[in-house]
Design a protein around this motif. Structure first.
Motif, PDB file in Angstrom:
ATOM      1  N   LEU A 178       0.861  -1.155  -0.046  1.00 44.82           N
ATOM      2  CA  LEU A 178      -0.038   0.111  -0.085  1.00 44.82           C
ATOM      3  C   LEU A 178       0.976   1.326   0.018  1.00 44.82           C
ATOM      4  CD1 LEU A 178      -2.767   1.438   0.001  1.00 44.82           C
ATOM      5  CD2 LEU A 178      -2.592   0.941   2.552  1.00 44.82           C
ATOM      6  N   HIS A 179       1.719   1.375   0.782  1.00 45.79           N
ATOM      7  CA  HIS A 179       2.530   2.752   1.014  1.00 45.79           C
ATOM      8  C   HIS A 179       3.485   2.799  -0.097  1.00 45.79           C
ATOM      9  CE1 HIS A 179       2.111   3.750   5.120  1.00 45.79           C
ATOM     10  NE2 HIS A 179       1.646   2.256   5.455  1.00 45.79           N
ATOM     11  N   GLN A 180       4.118   1.738  -0.777  1.00 42.75           N
ATOM     12  CA  GLN A 180       4.852   1.976  -2.240  1.00 42.75           C
ATOM     13  C   GLN A 180       3.957   2.287  -3.255  1.00 42.75           C
ATOM     14  OE1 GLN A 180       8.457   1.779  -2.583  1.00 42.75           O
ATOM     15  NE2 GLN A 180       7.484   2.999  -4.227  1.00 42.75           N
ATOM     16  N   CYS A 181       2.796   1.887  -3.472  1.00 41.25           N
ATOM     17  CA  CYS A 181       1.793   2.202  -4.400  1.00 41.25           C
ATOM     18  C   CYS A 181       1.195   3.581  -4.099  1.00 41.25           C
ATOM     19  CB  CYS A 181       0.477   1.368  -4.375  1.00 41.25           C
ATOM     20  SG  CYS A 181       0.828  -0.487  -4.713  1.00 41.25           S
ATOM     21  N   ILE A 182       1.091   3.940  -3.068  1.00 37.95           N
ATOM     22  CA  ILE A 182       0.861   5.497  -2.678  1.00 37.95           C
ATOM     23  C   ILE A 182       1.743   6.461  -3.230  1.00 37.95           C
ATOM     24  CG2 ILE A 182       0.148   7.231  -0.999  1.00 37.95           C
ATOM     25  CD1 ILE A 182      -1.292   5.186   0.695  1.00 37.95           C
ATOM     26  N   ALA A 183       3.002   6.276  -2.685  1.00 35.07           N
ATOM     27  CA  ALA A 183       4.361   6.824  -3.484  1.00 35.07           C
ATOM     28  C   ALA A 183       4.365   6.795  -4.915  1.00 35.07           C
ATOM     29  CB  ALA A 183       5.473   6.407  -2.663  1.00 35.07           C
ATOM     30  N   ASP A 184       4.326   5.550  -5.318  1.00 35.47           N
ATOM     31  CA  ASP A 184       4.437   5.426  -6.827  1.00 35.47           C
ATOM     32  C   ASP A 184       3.258   6.506  -7.541  1.00 35.47           C
ATOM     33  OD1 ASP A 184       6.495   3.598  -6.683  1.00 35.47           O
ATOM     34  OD2 ASP A 184       5.122   1.779  -6.888  1.00 35.47           O
ATOM     35  N   PHE A 185       1.972   6.270  -7.178  1.00 33.87           N
ATOM     36  CA  PHE A 185       1.216   7.116  -7.893  1.00 33.87           C
ATOM     37  C   PHE A 185       1.368   8.582  -7.806  1.00 33.87           C
ATOM     38  CE2 PHE A 185      -3.369   8.944  -8.492  1.00 33.87           C
ATOM     39  CZ  PHE A 185      -3.652   8.316  -9.859  1.00 33.87           C
ATOM     40  N   ALA A 186       1.791   9.091  -6.868  1.00 33.46           N
ATOM     41  CA  ALA A 186       2.046  10.351  -6.501  1.00 33.46           C
ATOM     42  C   ALA A 186       3.208  11.008  -7.472  1.00 33.46           C
ATOM     43  CB  ALA A 186       2.685  10.491  -4.974  1.00 33.46           C
ATOM     44  N   THR A 187       3.750  10.122  -8.026  1.00 30.64           N
ATOM     45  CA  THR A 187       4.803  10.386  -9.153  1.00 30.64           C
ATOM     46  C   THR A 187       4.164  10.867 -10.350  1.00 30.64           C
ATOM     47  OG1 THR A 187       5.315   8.245  -9.927  1.00 30.64           O
ATOM     48  CG2 THR A 187       6.581   8.810  -8.090  1.00 30.64           C
ATOM     49  N   TYR A 188       2.985  10.360 -10.424  1.00 28.37           N
ATOM     50  CA  TYR A 188       2.323  10.281 -11.798  1.00 28.37           C
ATOM     51  C   TYR A 188       1.966  11.907 -12.157  1.00 28.37           C
ATOM     52  CZ  TYR A 188      -1.033   9.879 -15.667  1.00 28.37           C
ATOM     53  OH  TYR A 188      -1.615   9.654 -16.633  1.00 28.37           O
ATOM     54  N   ARG A 189       0.564  12.196 -11.966  1.00 27.24           N
ATOM     55  CA  ARG A 189       0.280  13.834 -12.177  1.00 27.24           C
ATOM     56  C   ARG A 189       0.096  14.409 -10.939  1.00 27.24           C
ATOM     57  NH1 ARG A 189      -4.932  16.592 -15.029  1.00 27.24           N
ATOM     58  NH2 ARG A 189      -4.116  18.577 -15.233  1.00 27.24           N
ATOM     59  N   LYS A 190       1.086  15.257 -10.548  1.00 29.27           N
ATOM     60  CA  LYS A 190       0.717  15.772  -9.295  1.00 29.27           C
ATOM     61  C   LYS A 190      -0.561  17.001  -9.346  1.00 29.27           C
ATOM     62  CE  LYS A 190       5.677  15.485  -8.372  1.00 29.27           C
ATOM     63  NZ  LYS A 190       6.062  14.916  -9.389  1.00 29.27           N
ATOM     64  N   PRO A 191      -1.271  17.358  -8.192  1.00 27.57           N
ATOM     65  CA  PRO A 191      -2.389  18.120  -8.307  1.00 27.57           C
ATOM     66  C   PRO A 191      -1.603  19.297  -8.585  1.00 27.57           C
ATOM     67  CG  PRO A 191      -2.509  16.465  -6.512  1.00 27.57           C
ATOM     68  CD  PRO A 191      -1.339  16.279  -6.971  1.00 27.57           C
ATOM     69  N   THR A 192      -2.458  20.405  -8.943  1.00 28.26           N
ATOM     70  CA  THR A 192      -2.062  21.675  -9.243  1.00 28.26           C
ATOM     71  C   THR A 192      -1.928  22.364  -7.720  1.00 28.26           C
ATOM     72  OG1 THR A 192      -3.679  21.800 -10.833  1.00 28.26           O
ATOM     73  CG2 THR A 192      -2.634  24.097 -10.474  1.00 28.26           C
TER      74      THR A 192
END
Length: 273
Positions: free
Chosen positions: A191-205
Motif C-alpha cells: 500500500l505505502h509503495q503504491c501511494i508513493a508510486d501514484f504520487a509520481t504520476y500527475r501531481k495536483p495543481t
C-alpha cells in the motif's frame, strides 16, 4: 499521449511566494481565503476559461461532525473562488467507499458544491476510468484514472487529515486513491509503495488539507464524535510531500513513521525538509 500538452499548460511560471502556508483559528472558508491570499490568490493556479476538478474526501456516509469527509464549507468556498476568477466549470467527485449518493448527500458536500455553482460528478462506475501508465512507479506501474482528472486543466486535491488503519494517516497523497478505480489492488500489493508510486504520476495543481476537525482514532470511517478533535487548522501547498509532512506533525506524529511520505520523498515527489 493526448493529455501531455494539456498537462504542460497547467504549470504556471508565476512565482509562488511560499512552499507551504498554514492557517489556524478560523472557520474553514475564512482560513482558505487567508491562506490563498498569502500565496497571491487562487488566480495563481486557476485561469479564466479553465476546467477545474476538485477532489475532496467524500468516502463515507457520515455527517460533517464526524470528520470522516472533507469539511463541506471548505469545499464550497474553493468552488466559489475558482468560479470567481473565471473557471469555465468546476466538477467535484470521489470514488467513495460507502454508497456514493448517500456519501455525497450526508457529507454535506453535494449541497455546498451546488450552492456555490459547481457540479457533482459520479465516480462509481468503471466506465468513468481510463488506463494510465506510471513510468516512475516501482510497484504500481499502471492504474485506471477518472476521466475528469485526465480532461481537466487544474486539479485541486482537498483531503481531510485523519487517522487511518492501513496507512497510519490519510492526507494528500493517500486521498488520490479516490481518483482511481482499482485501488483494492494497492492493498493487496504494498500500500505505502503504491501511494508513493501514484504520487509520481500527475501531481495536483494545489493541495489543501482540511484540519478543522481531525479524527484522531478509529479512522478512516470513525465510530463517533468522540474520535474527533477540533484543531481549526488548514494547510496549502503545491508539494504533496511537504504538506503531508507538515500535516503529520500537526497530527502529532513523526512524518518518518508514515512510510509512504518517506518513500515519496526518496522518489523525488517533493520535500520532507
Amino acid at each position: 499521449g493526448k493529455y501531455e500538452a494539456l498537462f504542460a499548460s497547467t504549470l504556471s511560471n508565476e512565482e509562488i511566494p511560499f512552499d507551504l502556508v498554514a492557517v489556524k483559528g478560523g472557520e474553514p472558508d475564512i482560513m482558505l481565503r487567508k491562506g490563498l491570499e498569502a500565496l497571491g490568490g487562487i488566480g495563481k493556479f486557476v485561469k479564466k476559461g479553465q476546467k477545474v476538478v476538485i477532489k475532496p474526501n467524500i468516502g463515507w456516509d457520515v455527517g460533517p461532525e464526524r470528520a470522516g469527509n472533507t469539511n463541506p464549507k471548505l469545499v464550497g468556498e474553493i468552488v466559489r473562488q475558482c468560479l470567481n476568477v473565471g473557471a469555465k466549470e468546476v466538477n467535484v467527485f470521489d470514488h467513495t467507499c460507502d454508497n456514493w449518493q448517500r456519501c455525497y448527500k450526508n457529507s454535506g458536500i453535494e449541497q455546498a458544491v451546488k450552492d456555490a455553482g459547481g457540479k457533482m460528478a459520479p465516480g462509481n462506475s468503471e466506465g468513468y476510468y481510463q488506463d494510465v501508465k506510471i513510468p516512475a512507479g516501482k510497484t504500481l506501474t499502471k492504474a485506471k484514472e477518472h476521466e475528469l482528472i485526465l480532461s481537466s486543466d487544474v486539479i485541486i486535491n482537498v483531503p481531510i487529515l485523519k487517522d487511518h488503519g492501513g496507512s497510519r494517516l490519510t492526507i494528500s497523497m493517500k486521498n488520490l486513491m479516490g481518483i482511481v478505480w482499482d485501488r483494492w489492488t494497492w492493498h493487496r500489493m504494498d500500500l505505502h509503495q503504491c501511494i508513493a508510486d501514484f504520487a509520481t504520476y500527475r501531481k495536483p495543481t494545489l493541495n489543501i488539507v482540511d484540519a478543522y476537525n481531525v479524527m484522531k482514532q478509529n479512522g478512516p470511517r470513525g465510530v463517533s464524535v468522540d474520535d474527533v478533535v477540533m484543531m481549526k487548522s488548514l494547510l496549502i501547498s503545491t508539494d504533496m510531500v511537504a504538506i503531508d509532512t507538515a500535516s503529520a506533525k500537526l497530527f502529532g506524529m513523526d512524518p518518518a513513521d508514515v512510510r509512504y511520505i518517506q518513500l515519496a520523498a526518496e522518489q523525488k515527489v517533493g520535500r520532507m525538509d
